[in-house]
Write an enzyme that holds these catalytic residues in place. Structure first.
Site, PDB file in Angstrom:
ATOM      1  CG  ASP A 197      49.082 -40.378  22.574  1.00 23.69           C
ATOM      2  OD1 ASP A 197      48.597 -39.239  22.466  1.00 23.69           O
ATOM      3  OD2 ASP A 197      49.852 -40.865  21.730  1.00 23.69           O
TER       4      ASP A 197
ATOM      5  N   GLY B  10      44.553 -35.557  24.858  1.00 24.15           N
ATOM      6  CA  GLY B  10      45.291 -36.429  23.948  1.00 24.15           C
ATOM      7  C   GLY B  10      46.704 -36.643  24.440  1.00 24.15           C
TER       8      GLY B  10
ATOM      9  CE  LYS C 296      52.031 -35.356  10.052  1.00 29.77           C
ATOM     10  NZ  LYS C 296      52.439 -36.642  10.652  1.00 29.77           N
TER      11      LYS C 296
ATOM     12  CD  GLU D 149      51.025 -36.069  24.302  1.00 31.48           C
ATOM     13  OE1 GLU D 149      50.780 -36.990  23.509  1.00 31.48           O
ATOM     14  OE2 GLU D 149      51.171 -36.247  25.527  1.00 31.48           O
TER      15      GLU D 149
END
Length: 326
Positions: free
Chosen positions: A214, A212, A57, A208
């Site tokens: 999505d 979760g 990140k 994933e």
């Protein structure tokens, strides 16, 4: 914005690499004969658990904040994150001489909350199951004139994250397949853009947690699907829906989504620790988990995997891994 999803290219990733040079760690690419034998492929692990703040990140956060104007830096930034982006924004803000307010779930791992505070950020907590973190963050930005730095749905965040794959392929050469965990989709969007440009024909696979999924549902439907807030040990992947910009990129480039259980994630964490002495948080182990659990078969392929982060303390690590034999 300097670029939008439809125009997002390898040039954006290369430009980000220039801004990050000398700031990010060029993290190691590790291999294991044991892993290769287990999965029948040649696997290259890009170890972003050794990145600053312990996760990929930092690449996206620094790339985005470094392009703010002097006036924007004076007003500060705001972000929302379960932990890794929070730390990345906090450290980037400190390095670039600005202030950060971070919206974090009250049940975020204690180690991630503590690290974010130590980097100098102000933390605002919320209930991830009843409150909307994006709405809270955007309201804070509007009230105080701060610039929002979203965790994934931002072209410069995506470009920064993509430098992980750029470095990987610079070291390994062309790949046959590339795996990375998908949460909001920023890591995948940036990396998939780099991989498809540098290794045309490589299979792009996201991973994933089963609770979760999505992105998997969204790709199958052809539009973004919203699911209930996932209950999973992979807190970095506890998303309700893919990002708008990230999904626009990923629906073009991602070939497959593999799903893994919490037990498969902890099995991979244990394998990485025992075999390669790598400490990975649950999300960080997702790509290896998919291979070890035979959710993906890539015989004789050259496979690149991003170990996305290693932000987990000893208490939680031993609790999760110990539960396998408990």
């Amino acid at each position: 914005m300097p670029c939008v999803a439809d125009d997002f290219t390898i040039d954006d990733v290369r430009a980000a690499a220039g801004r990050l040079a000398g700031v990010v760690h060029r993290t190691p690419v590790l291999t294991s004969r044991v892993l290769n034998k287990r999965v029948g492929a040649e696997v290259f692990l890009k170890c972003e658990n050794f990145q600053r703040v312990g996760a990929f990140k930092f690449r996206g956060a620094y790339n985005a904040i470094s392009q703010l104007t002097a006036e924007q830096l004076a007003r500060g930034v705001v972000a929302w994150s379960s932990g890794n982006h929070a730390q990345a924004v906090a450290l980037s803000a400190r390095l670039l001489g600005t202030s950060a307010v971070i919206v974090m779930p009250a049940d975020a791992p204690a180690s991630k909350l503590a690290a974010t505070k130590e980097y100098g950020a102000e933390i605002v907590t919320y209930d991830r199951y009843t409150e909307d973190r994006t709405a809270i963050g955007e309201a804070l930005a509007a009230e105080h004139g701060r610039t929002p730095i979203p965790p994934f749905d931002h072209p410069q965040v995506m470009a920064g994250q993509g430098t992980a794959a750029l470095e990987l392929i610079e070291e390994t050469g062309p790949l046959d397949a590339f795996l990375t965990p998908i949460g909001g989709g920023g890591l995948m969007a940036g990396c998939a853009t780099a991989v498809t440009a540098l290794s045309p024909g490589a299979r792009i696979i996201g991973v994933e947690p089963v609770d979760g999924d999505d992105t998997k549902r969204s790709l199958e439907a052809g539009h973004r699907i919203r699911i209930p807030v996932p209950h999973t040990i992979a807190d970095a992947q506890a998303n309700e829906t893919p990002g708008e910009l990230t999904f626009a990129v990923n629906r073009r480039l991602v070939d497959q989504i593999a799903l893994v259980t919490d037990d498969q994630l902890t099995t991979a964490m244990s394998f990485l620790f025992d075999t390669m002495k790598i400490v990975a948080e649950p999300t960080g182990a997702a790509g290896v988990a998919a291979l070890l659990a035979d959710q993906i078969s890539l015989p004789d392929a050259r496979v690149g995997i991003v170990i996305s982060g290693g932000n987990i303390n000893t208490t939680r690590f031993t609790h999760l891994v110990g539960a396998l034999s408990g």
